[in-house]
Write an enzyme that holds these catalytic residues in place. Structure first.
Site, short mmCIF file in Angstrom:
data_model
loop_
_atom_site.label_atom_id
_atom_site.label_comp_id
_atom_site.label_asym_id
_atom_site.label_seq_id
_atom_site.Cartn_x
_atom_site.Cartn_y
_atom_site.Cartn_z
N ALA A 1 -5.74 -11.50 1.93
CA ALA A 1 -4.91 -10.39 2.37
C ALA A 1 -5.39 -9.85 3.71
O ALA A 1 -6.57 -9.97 4.06
CB ALA A 1 -4.92 -9.26 1.33
N ASP A 2 -4.47 -9.24 4.43
CA ASP A 2 -4.82 -8.61 5.70
C ASP A 2 -3.93 -7.40 5.90
O ASP A 2 -2.73 -7.44 5.59
CB ASP A 2 -4.63 -9.59 6.87
CG ASP A 2 -5.19 -9.02 8.17
OD1 ASP A 2 -6.43 -9.03 8.33
OD2 ASP A 2 -4.39 -8.56 9.01
N THR A 3 -4.51 -6.31 6.43
CA THR A 3 -3.78 -5.07 6.63
C THR A 3 -3.93 -4.60 8.08
O THR A 3 -5.03 -4.64 8.63
CB THR A 3 -4.31 -3.96 5.69
OG1 THR A 3 -4.16 -4.39 4.33
CG2 THR A 3 -3.54 -2.66 5.88
N GLY B 1 -0.31 -8.30 4.50
CA GLY B 1 0.12 -9.63 4.13
C GLY B 1 -0.70 -10.13 2.96
O GLY B 1 -1.91 -9.89 2.90
#
Length: 210
Positions: free
Chosen positions: A87-89, A124
């Site tokens: 995940a990436d923010t 994501g």
């Protein structure tokens, strides 16, 4: 969105691998109470992206990149029995991505830009099953409006230390909750992992949260 295959997973999945060192993501995954054991294994994936990429593409591709990089760290036996979550923010204001502050002064500049305004938070989520080559990637976006704060309040918040390792220089799950006026969308997306989306994605691999 990037999807390979829509069939349900085989019963060979024995563990979920979280490709993140974020304590917040670890806590969120733990809150689901999955029957599978969860292995925490982050990698040093390259997080650079082309400037022309839109926010949704940035978080989806970085989440996928993190998951793929963590896959490379697993043994061949573990690869075939694992489901990997990356995940990436990012925080976006006026189409500009706001990363983690480099120091206190940078955090002050970021919070001064955010105060009294609406911005977007994108996360994501990538779930891959290396044993079959299946990959599923989605994202969520939440709009966040921050209160008018003033210089003194911003300084006190920065002095707390909380903003210094957070994208956008605030953490909504901590003291940062007191400086947010409202949100439109998934709260957990702002924390760093949209649980409603994740549960739907896990279901695609035969893992039912409820």
């Amino acid at each position: 969105m990037n999807v390979r295959s829509s069939s349900t997973s085989s019963s060979t999945i024995r563990q979920l691998v979280l490709a993140s060192s974020s304590p917040r993501r670890q806590e969120l995954v733990a809150s689901l109470g999955l029957s599978l054991p969860v292995l925490i294994l982050s990698s040093d994936a390259d997080e650079s992206t082309p400037q022309h990429w839109p926010p949704a593409m940035i978080v989806e591709q970085l989440g996928l990149r993190k998951a793929r990089a963590t896959c490379e760290l697993l043994s061949s036996e573990a690869v075939n029995s694992s489901l990997i979550l990356g995940a990436d923010t990012i925080v976006v204001l006026d189409s500009k991505v706001l990363g983690k502050p480099v120091d206190k002064n940078d955090a002050i500049r970021t919070l001064t830009a955010l105060e009294g305004r609406e911005h977007e938070v994108y996360t994501g989520v990538a779930v891959i099953e290396p044993g079959t080559g299946r990959e599923l990637v989605h994202h969520r976006m939440t709009r966040v409006t921050m209160k008018k704060l003033g210089d003194e309040r911003i300084q006190r918040y920065v002095d707390s230390g909380e903003p210094l390792d957070k994208a956008g220089s605030y953490g909504i799950q901590g003291l940062g909750a007191t400086i947010v006026e409202r949100i439109d969308g998934c709260y957990f997306n702002v924390v760093g992992l949209p649980l409603s989306l994740l549960s739907d994605m896990l279901d695609e691999f035969g893992i039912n949260v409820i």
